[in-house]
Design an enzyme around this catalytic site. Structure first.
Site, PDB file in Angstrom:
ATOM      1  N   SER A   1      -2.495  43.852 -13.428  1.00  0.00           N
ATOM      2  CA  SER A   1      -1.034  43.808 -13.441  1.00  0.00           C
ATOM      3  C   SER A   1      -0.433  44.794 -14.438  1.00  0.00           C
ATOM      4  O   SER A   1       0.751  45.121 -14.357  1.00  0.00           O
ATOM      5  CB  SER A   1      -0.551  42.395 -13.781  1.00  0.00           C
ATOM      6  OG  SER A   1      -0.989  41.456 -12.822  1.00  0.00           O
TER       7      SER A   1
ATOM      8  N   GLY B   1       3.708  46.466 -10.178  1.00  0.00           N
ATOM      9  CA  GLY B   1       4.696  47.141  -9.346  1.00  0.00           C
ATOM     10  C   GLY B   1       5.932  46.322  -9.047  1.00  0.00           C
ATOM     11  O   GLY B   1       6.118  45.196  -9.509  1.00  0.00           O
TER      12      GLY B   1
ATOM     13  N   CYS C   1       2.376  34.840  -9.972  1.00  0.00           N
ATOM     14  CA  CYS C   1       2.931  36.082 -10.516  1.00  0.00           C
ATOM     15  C   CYS C   1       3.539  36.956  -9.403  1.00  0.00           C
ATOM     16  O   CYS C   1       4.580  36.613  -8.866  1.00  0.00           O
ATOM     17  CB  CYS C   1       1.871  36.827 -11.312  1.00  0.00           C
ATOM     18  SG  CYS C   1       2.584  37.961 -12.532  1.00  0.00           S
ATOM     19  N   PHE C   2       2.891  38.055  -9.032  1.00  0.00           N
ATOM     20  CA  PHE C   2       3.405  38.872  -7.933  1.00  0.00           C
ATOM     21  C   PHE C   2       3.494  38.035  -6.666  1.00  0.00           C
ATOM     22  O   PHE C   2       4.421  38.192  -5.861  1.00  0.00           O
ATOM     23  CB  PHE C   2       2.479  40.074  -7.723  1.00  0.00           C
ATOM     24  CG  PHE C   2       3.133  41.244  -7.030  1.00  0.00           C
ATOM     25  CD1 PHE C   2       4.097  42.000  -7.669  1.00  0.00           C
ATOM     26  CD2 PHE C   2       2.766  41.606  -5.754  1.00  0.00           C
ATOM     27  CE1 PHE C   2       4.695  43.096  -7.042  1.00  0.00           C
ATOM     28  CE2 PHE C   2       3.351  42.687  -5.114  1.00  0.00           C
ATOM     29  CZ  PHE C   2       4.317  43.434  -5.759  1.00  0.00           C
TER      30      PHE C   2
ATOM     31  N   ASN D   1       2.689  37.846 -17.538  1.00  0.00           N
ATOM     32  CA  ASN D   1       2.723  39.301 -17.485  1.00  0.00           C
ATOM     33  C   ASN D   1       3.565  39.704 -16.287  1.00  0.00           C
ATOM     34  O   ASN D   1       3.045  39.935 -15.203  1.00  0.00           O
ATOM     35  CB  ASN D   1       1.321  39.898 -17.371  1.00  0.00           C
ATOM     36  CG  ASN D   1       1.369  41.404 -17.174  1.00  0.00           C
ATOM     37  OD1 ASN D   1       2.387  42.033 -17.451  1.00  0.00           O
ATOM     38  ND2 ASN D   1       0.296  41.981 -16.676  1.00  0.00           N
TER      39      ASN D   1
ATOM     40  N   GLY E   1       7.400  41.881 -15.151  1.00  0.00           N
ATOM     41  CA  GLY E   1       8.619  42.589 -15.483  1.00  0.00           C
ATOM     42  C   GLY E   1       9.710  42.408 -14.440  1.00  0.00           C
ATOM     43  O   GLY E   1      10.818  42.914 -14.605  1.00  0.00           O
TER      44      GLY E   1
ATOM     45  N   HIS F   1       0.372  32.909 -15.213  1.00  0.00           N
ATOM     46  CA  HIS F   1      -1.054  32.990 -14.913  1.00  0.00           C
ATOM     47  C   HIS F   1      -1.746  31.693 -15.324  1.00  0.00           C
ATOM     48  O   HIS F   1      -2.027  31.492 -16.517  1.00  0.00           O
ATOM     49  CB  HIS F   1      -1.683  34.163 -15.663  1.00  0.00           C
ATOM     50  CG  HIS F   1      -1.252  35.507 -15.179  1.00  0.00           C
ATOM     51  ND1 HIS F   1      -2.128  36.556 -15.003  1.00  0.00           N
ATOM     52  CD2 HIS F   1      -0.037  35.988 -14.830  1.00  0.00           C
ATOM     53  CE1 HIS F   1      -1.471  37.618 -14.562  1.00  0.00           C
ATOM     54  NE2 HIS F   1      -0.197  37.297 -14.465  1.00  0.00           N
TER      55      HIS F   1
ATOM     56  N   GLU G   1      -4.797  30.691 -14.813  1.00  0.00           N
ATOM     57  CA  GLU G   1      -6.260  30.717 -14.879  1.00  0.00           C
ATOM     58  C   GLU G   1      -6.788  30.724 -16.316  1.00  0.00           C
ATOM     59  O   GLU G   1      -8.003  30.663 -16.534  1.00  0.00           O
ATOM     60  CB  GLU G   1      -6.811  31.924 -14.113  1.00  0.00           C
ATOM     61  CG  GLU G   1      -6.721  33.254 -14.824  1.00  0.00           C
ATOM     62  CD  GLU G   1      -5.307  33.752 -15.007  1.00  0.00           C
ATOM     63  OE1 GLU G   1      -5.038  34.377 -16.053  1.00  0.00           O
ATOM     64  OE2 GLU G   1      -4.449  33.517 -14.124  1.00  0.00           O
TER      65      GLU G   1
END
Length: 387
Positions: free
Chosen positions: A55, A240, A266-267, A308, A310, A356, A358
């Protein structure tokens, strides 16, 4: 990025932000030049997991912890096969690593993988600058790349670098070929995991729960997903701008249409948001570290979590939303700034979180989410058997 070996590790180095702010220090890791988006991480530990998290592709990570590298680098903790950060910024690097698992120093590992870094700068001042002005493009220059070059020329080069907004990066970090992570112990379920930048610990956490994980490339189609006869589908973290991830959104919508149990992190949370019809937007400086407080609104429990990201999902916090796939609500929220940290559908088995769970590196507060995913697959299997 252009680099040379570590031979001039104490060479002068300069960090240049796109708004013209300049910090001078010493080279750390490889010597040369690199460009990326300047972001800061608040983690006090776990730097090896941060460095190897896909990431962070095309990002220059500023560590807010003043002393970095004291535990060295080992061969057990990487989350992928390589370091992904574009550059690394520390204040006081450890001179000698001290840990029984350490194989080499962090400086040596950065140099070996060609990662340009800088040390000896005021990372507190840099972090405050990024908090006030926002994440921005940055360059690190050392050795020949910095010698005899005017500051104005370096600023111009940074301003010519690509921005993170509009960047489509998942395919650059994802696996090119499918692979399988077998269940540990008795196999209970099969999961198709779409790799958008997956961390190695994530399929391991599922394997611990008796799940055989088929990790698929970011380019996988709906047909590829269902070719493994999955009991559930997982969408991973990754780098991204989610606004560019039209293919992943389309695949997820295909999964939602089939009502297969679905989990995203996340993404993957941003992809679910887009699949449901919500927008996404870029945060001013993002959330990065292993100490972010998040509330699970379904239980009221507050978790300390690893982040993590943005970008974030633009979904209403105060109401249930109607979507093409049924009702949806915000399930988790960041207590620092009320950013959406999770979504769930109320009429079918699909949910996601922005962080995250994990625990690599990070607390174990969110481990229950893998159990929640397993429970969704158990329920779906029982319903199919009754039908």
């Amino acid at each position: 990025m252009t680099t040379s070996t570590r031979g001039a590790a104490k060479a002068p180095a300069v960090l240049v932000l796109e708004d013209g702010r300049i910090f001078r220090g010493r080279a750390y890791g490889a010597v040369g030049e690199t460009f990326g988006e300047a972001v800061f991480s608040t983690g006090m530990t776990g730097y090896q997991e941060t460095l190897t998290d896909p990431s962070y592709h095309r990002q220059v990570v500023v560590m807010t912890a003043p002393h970095v590298g004291n535990t060295g680098v080992n061969d057990e903790d990487p989350e992928s096969a390589r370091i992904w950060v574009a550059g690394y910024v520390v204040r006081d690097p450890a001179r000698v690593p001290s840990n029984w698992r350490a194989k080499r120093s962090l400086d040596e590992e950065l140099a070996a993988q060609g990662v340009v870094g800088i040390s000896g700068i005021d990372t507190r001042a840099l972090t405050r600058h990024l908090r006030e002005r926002g994440a921005m493009r940055v360059g690190i220059f050392s050795g020949a790349a910095a010698e005899g070059v005017h500051d104005e020329a370096l600023v111009s080069r940074v301003q010519e670098a690509p921005q993170m907004k509009g960047a489509n990066l998942s395919a650059e970090v994802a696996t090119k070929e499918p692979y399988v992570v077998p269940a540990l112990g008795e196999k209970r379920f099969t999961v198709a995991a779409v790799d958008l930048g997956i961390k190695g610990m994530t399929p391991h956490r599922m394997a611990e729960r008796g799940i055989e994980v088929h990790v698929l490339p970011a380019t996988a189609t709906v047909e590829d997903v269902y070719a493994v006869s999955p009991d559930g589908v997982f969408f991973s973290n990754g780098p991204g701008d989610p606004a560019t991830a039209d293919h992943a959104v389309s695949v997820m919508q295909g999964v939602l249409e089939r009502k297969t149990p679905l989990f995203g992190i996340c993404f993957g949370n941003q992809i679910l948001g887009r699949a449901l019809g919500f927008g996404t937007y870029k945060l001013k400086y993002g959330h990065r570290g292993i100490n972010q407080p998040v509330q699970d609104r379904t239980t009221g429990k507050v978790e300390v979590t690893a982040h993590n990201h943005g970008f974030a999902v633009d979904a209403p916090l105060d109401k249930v939303s109607e979507t093409p796939y049924g009702r949806a609500e915000v399930s988790h929220v960041c207590l620092n700034d009320n950013v959406v940290e999770g979504l769930r559908l109320l009429d079918q088995p699909a949910f996601s979180v922005q962080y995250h769970p994990e625990a690599a590196a990070g607390p174990h507060d969110a481990a229950y989410l893998f159990d929640r995913f397993t429970s969704l697959m158990e329920t779906a299997l029982m319903e199919a058997e009754r039908a």
